[in-house]
Design a protein around this motif. Structure first.
Motif, mmCIF file in Angstrom:
data_model
loop_
_atom_site.group_PDB
_atom_site.id
_atom_site.type_symbol
_atom_site.label_atom_id
_atom_site.label_comp_id
_atom_site.label_asym_id
_atom_site.label_seq_id
_atom_site.Cartn_x
_atom_site.Cartn_y
_atom_site.Cartn_z
ATOM 1 N N ALA A 15 -8.337 20.907 21.063
ATOM 2 C CA ALA A 15 -9.652 21.549 21.074
ATOM 3 C C ALA A 15 -9.753 22.470 19.869
ATOM 4 C CB ALA A 15 -9.858 22.336 22.358
ATOM 5 N N VAL A 16 -10.816 22.301 19.084
ATOM 6 C CA VAL A 16 -11.034 23.079 17.865
ATOM 7 C C VAL A 16 -12.332 23.864 18.030
ATOM 8 C CG1 VAL A 16 -11.350 23.009 15.371
ATOM 9 C CG2 VAL A 16 -9.852 21.337 16.493
ATOM 10 N N ALA A 17 -12.224 25.191 18.028
ATOM 11 C CA ALA A 17 -13.401 26.044 18.247
ATOM 12 C C ALA A 17 -13.945 26.542 16.918
ATOM 13 C CB ALA A 17 -13.036 27.223 19.133
ATOM 14 N N ARG A 18 -15.256 26.350 16.737
ATOM 15 C CA ARG A 18 -16.003 26.947 15.640
ATOM 16 C C ARG A 18 -17.112 27.802 16.253
ATOM 17 N NH1 ARG A 18 -14.251 21.973 13.561
ATOM 18 N NH2 ARG A 18 -13.345 22.188 11.463
ATOM 19 N N PRO A 19 -17.797 28.628 15.454
ATOM 20 C CA PRO A 19 -18.747 29.564 16.064
ATOM 21 C C PRO A 19 -19.771 28.935 16.993
ATOM 22 C CG PRO A 19 -18.381 30.142 13.774
ATOM 23 C CD PRO A 19 -17.658 28.838 13.990
ATOM 24 N N ASP A 20 -20.242 27.717 16.681
ATOM 25 C CA ASP A 20 -21.313 27.145 17.488
ATOM 26 C C ASP A 20 -20.898 25.914 18.274
ATOM 27 O OD1 ASP A 20 -20.953 25.463 15.373
ATOM 28 O OD2 ASP A 20 -23.075 25.274 14.855
ATOM 29 N N SER A 21 -19.612 25.563 18.302
ATOM 30 C CA SER A 21 -19.223 24.336 18.997
ATOM 31 C C SER A 21 -17.724 24.291 19.223
ATOM 32 C CB SER A 21 -19.654 23.097 18.197
ATOM 33 O OG SER A 21 -18.950 23.039 16.967
ATOM 34 N N VAL A 22 -17.313 23.364 20.093
ATOM 35 C CA VAL A 22 -15.903 23.046 20.297
ATOM 36 C C VAL A 22 -15.768 21.533 20.179
ATOM 37 C CG1 VAL A 22 -13.960 23.058 21.907
ATOM 38 C CG2 VAL A 22 -15.510 25.025 21.796
ATOM 39 N N THR A 23 -14.903 21.076 19.290
ATOM 40 C CA THR A 23 -14.648 19.652 19.129
ATOM 41 C C THR A 23 -13.329 19.310 19.803
ATOM 42 O OG1 THR A 23 -15.806 19.627 17.012
ATOM 43 C CG2 THR A 23 -14.343 17.777 17.471
ATOM 44 N N VAL A 24 -13.345 18.308 20.678
ATOM 45 C CA VAL A 24 -12.136 17.859 21.369
ATOM 46 C C VAL A 24 -11.804 16.460 20.861
ATOM 47 C CG1 VAL A 24 -11.043 17.420 23.591
ATOM 48 C CG2 VAL A 24 -12.752 19.222 23.385
#
Length: 816
Positions: free
Chosen positions: A539-548
């Motif tokens: 899981a990769v968190a950025r300010p406006d989203s999380v990409t799994v």
């Protein structure tokens, strides 16, 4: 003679710690309103019988009853209620009380209520918060306000009022260091318009953090007798509370004097000591914090792909930015001489009067209805094909710097050539609830040099009955529609308001599986957090989203969007595979992976903004300000509260971590305190001290017997918890350490920080093992692969990189 209401204009900068108001009347220059003889009105509120006190009146009253005091009502504005003493108040009422004080003073000075009122707000505030602020203005008796973002208001003051001119298409940087927070924004000159193109912030770095460091320095320099400093840290009597308030007032005054002079005197009550503080001492204490603000400034520019040749001006605003060291560090990095005024705290309110913004509209009875939106101001990536579909359930509106679209429910997925389309899901509506409270403290323990054994790995997973309710009956799921057409990227797309309604509990059919695994490319935005699951999911968190995604690339990526605010953390459940927690705004959203179709199963509403997140078999722990709340993920209820520090000037939390067994939790603060609790106990079992340097990150060894901490000065400490001894690596990094992670076998420690490097350390000897170089921005987050052979790092440069533990070499495959 009073002026006509339509001729009087009022700009209000409602800040986290202080509020500033500037008024303009016909034939007179714009001047700040004075509150008790000062242009600075503390935003604090105190509840008495039948009324709310504001400003210095509230601060004085808090000495007799601290529980009825709220120093930062702006942080609470999105909450339903706030508990002050034994009474609950609507959060918007606290903001209204502050604005009412401003309105009364404006009317007294002008003889009439101003006809034009402009309220400033952070660039990232959504329409929902602006409506609450508009409601507060209405309750305060102000006319329907216009809203201007803080960086645009600041830029307007420099450009319109002070006559600075810049070429069309150039950028100016607004560096805003206030009392409680730091924000940096890049504003583009577009003809006669000002556009925010990039922004970033540190919610727990501000002038008060420098005050904390000064107080801790005084405690070490003038130790006094047993118990004297405890009376100042945790006063119990009204007399000691007055002493504490006097000390903090002297500290703030000394800090301001040292912006002009080389030394300052201040008095330490209780100890009855006249102390001295020099500019050199202040710079040493403030440097780690200011280095973080400068690093974020450079990260924001790099993330927006704006070179220094495109920056035409650098402007410092906010009261804490008057420290000369701020200008020195910024000029060293940017090679641009910053502009700072004698009273930088007045800049935003002064510029608000003429700043472009959006209007709020009132209903016939005068109450606010909605906020008119301007076109969105965003930094667009290069055009790429986008697979678009409509979410199956209503979603929270997306936040852009200058506008929001209501009733929005969108799925937006990048589709690289010959790659599978990731799915995008939206978070559910947020319920409101309040936790119970508990408190406890313990005395610090001594430290020495440890000898570290090789701990055994402990990373077991498995399903557990208590989480069954959290994983069942998903409240929302969204997938891409297979028949949707390919289009160019667009920030938003609206759905009719008639579609709004309660979230569906049914899981819609997912899109057919793609013919080939997705080949991921770096997503837009800084990487803030990583979480690696035992089954290979990242899981990769950025300010406006999380990409799994899967590290092996065997499944398409899934993008989780539309959370309560900027994402601050992600954690996988240690008990239930496929259950992911995402912390953002005032909420934690639980997502369940159902064969790569993620469904939101529960949203936990926290009483304040979530700053840190950690998960163990014991529960889901969140750090909010100075408190740690442990939640039952099955019910969404708070099962325990630990108070890290107390009082209006309590030490803010900066790090939080469970050990692998879930029977110990460690937390670190901005003044260097580390507290370790055992589950079931109210008071910390161990208190460690890194003062005067603040703690930024923590990690337990796999066996839970050791703790590593990273600090704001670039140092690492490896603690043996059995006797509180430590090994101190003072120059582990060139600047603040932002993240640490212990390898699964306990032999290596990985660290990353502002210097953009990933470093590996031998846990037994403390010697440097390997250095990974390649990132061009701050390394914000690290995690280990399950087998311990690779370290995965995420950076403000927007990339996720892999490094071999054996050699420190970067692997060619990029993730996230």
């Amino acid at each position: 003679m009073s002026a006509s209401a339509t001729q009087v204009r009022l700009g209000i900068d409602f800040g986290t710690s202080n509020t500033i108001a500037v008024m303009e009347r016909p034939g007179l220059p714009a001047t700040p309103l004075l509150f008790d003889g000062s242009p600075v009105l503390p935003s604090a509120v105190f509840a008495t019988e039948g009324k709310l006190l504001v400003g210095r009146d509230a601060e004085r009253a808090a000495m007799s009853d601290p529980a009825s005091f709220e120093p930062h009502p702006k942080r609470c504005i999105a909450d339903t209620t706030v508990l002050l003493g034994q009474r609950e108040f609507k959060a918007v009422d606290l903001a209204a009380a502050v604005l009412a004080r401003v309105a009364a003073e404006a009317q007294r000075v002008a003889g009439v209520m101003p006809g034009t009122v402009v309220l400033t707000h952070p660039a990232g505030w959504a329409n929902e918060r602006l409506k609450l602020l508009s409601t507060a203005a209405y309750q305060a008796g102000l006319p329907p306000p216009r809203f201007a973002s803080e960086p645009v208001a600041a830029a307007t003051h420099f450009v319109t009022h002070l006559g600075h001119t810049f070429p069309d298409g150039s950028h100016i940087v607004v560096y805003d260091l206030g009392g409680g927070t730091f924000d940096v924004s890049v504003v583009r000159m577009a003809g006669d318009n000002l556009e925010v193109t990039a922004t970033g912030g540190l919610p727990d770095v501000g002038g008060v953090d420098i005050d904390f460091a000064i107080v801790r320095h005084l405690e070490q320099t003038y130790p006094g007798e047993d118990g004297q400093w405890r009376r100042l840290r945790e006063p119990e009597s009204p007399a000691d509370r007055r002493h504490r308030r006097g000390l903090w007032r002297d500290v703030r005054d000394a800090k301001e004097i040292l912006s002009r002079e080389s030394n300052s005197a201040l008095f330490i009550p209780v100890l009855d000591v006249d102390a001295h503080l020099t500019r050199e001492e202040l710079d040493t204490l403030a440097r780690p914090l200011l280095a973080e603000t400068v690093a974020l400034t450079m990260d924001v520019l790099a993330g927006a792909k704006i070179g220094m040749d495109k920056v035409a001006g650098l402007f410092l605003v906010g009261g804490a930015s008057r420290m000369p060291l701020s200008s020195t560090l910024l000029m060293r990095e940017t090679r641009i001489a910053p502009t700072v005024l004698e009273q930088p705290e007045l800049v935003v309110a002064s510029g608000a009067i003429d700043a472009p913004g959006r209007e709020s509209h009132a209903s016939p009875d005068g109450s606010p209805t909605m906020i008119a939106a301007l076109p969105p101001v965003v930094v667009e990536p290069p055009p790429r094909p986008v697979y678009r579909g409509v979410a199956k359930v209503p979603t929270r509106p997306a936040i852009t710097p200058e506008s929001e679209v209501l009733a929005q429910a969108v799925v937006s997925v990048d589709l690289p050539a010959e790659a599978a389309a990731p799915q995008v899901a939206a978070a559910p509506p947020v319920p409101q609830q309040r936790p119970a409270e508990a408190d406890g403290t313990a005395a610090p323990l001594a430290s020495a040099t440890p000898s570290i054994p090789q701990p055994h790995p402990a990373d077991a997973t498995g399903t557990a009955a208590p989480l069954a309710a959290a994983m069942a009956a998903p409240s929302g799921v969204a997938t891409a529609e297979p028949e949707a057409a390919l289009r160019q990227p667009s920030p938003t797309a609206a759905v009719p308001a008639a579609q709004a309604g309660p979230p569906s509990t049914a899981i819609p059919a997912t899109a057919p599986p793609p013919p080939a695994p997705m080949t991921t490319t770096p997503a837009e935005g800084p990487v803030l957090a990583l979480a690696h699951a035992r089954e290979g999911r990242l899981a990769v968190a950025r300010p406006d989203s999380v990409t799994v995604s899967t590290v092996s690339g065997t499944a398409p990526s899934v993008v989780l969007r539309d959370h309560d605010g900027p994402v601050v953390g992600v954690r996988w459940s240690t008990e239930a595979p496929g259950l992911l927690a995402v912390g953002s705004g005032n909420t934690v959203t639980l997502w369940r992976d159902n064969d790569n179709a993620f469904a939101s199963t529960r949203t936990i509403a926290c009483p304040d903004e979530v700053k840190q997140l950690s998960w163990s078999a014991t529960g889901l722990a969140t750090a909010t300000g100075t408190e740690i709340l442990v939640w039952d993920p099955a019910t969404g209820e708070c099962s325990r509260t630990w108070r890290f520090s107390s009082g209006p000037e309590g030490e803010p939390l900066r790090a939080l971590v469970w050990n692998h067994a879930g029977d110990r939790l460690a937390a670190g603060g901005s003044l260097g305190t580390i507290k370790v609790w055992r589950t079931g106990e109210d008071s910390p079992s161990t208190v460690l001290n890194c003062a005067p340097v603040g703690v930024r990150t923590l990690a337990f060894s796999p066996d839970g017997d050791w703790l590593v901490s990273g600090d704001a000065a670039g140092g690492l400490r490896i603690w043996r918890l059995s006797d509180s001894s430590d090994q101190h690596l003072k120059q582990a990094h060139e600047a603040a350490v932002q993240t640490v992670a212990w390898s699964p076998d306990g032999k290596l420690i990985a660290s990353g920080g502002i210097d953009s490097r990933v470093r590996l350390w031998d846990a037994g000897s403390g010697r440097e093992h390997r250095v990974g170089e390649g990132h061009t921005g701050t390394v914000n987050t690290l995690c280990w692969s399950t087998d311990g052979n690779r370290v995965i790092s995420g950076s403000s440069d927007g990339t996720v990189r892999q490094w071999t533990a054996a050699t420190g070499a970067e692997l060619p495959e990029r993730l996230g």
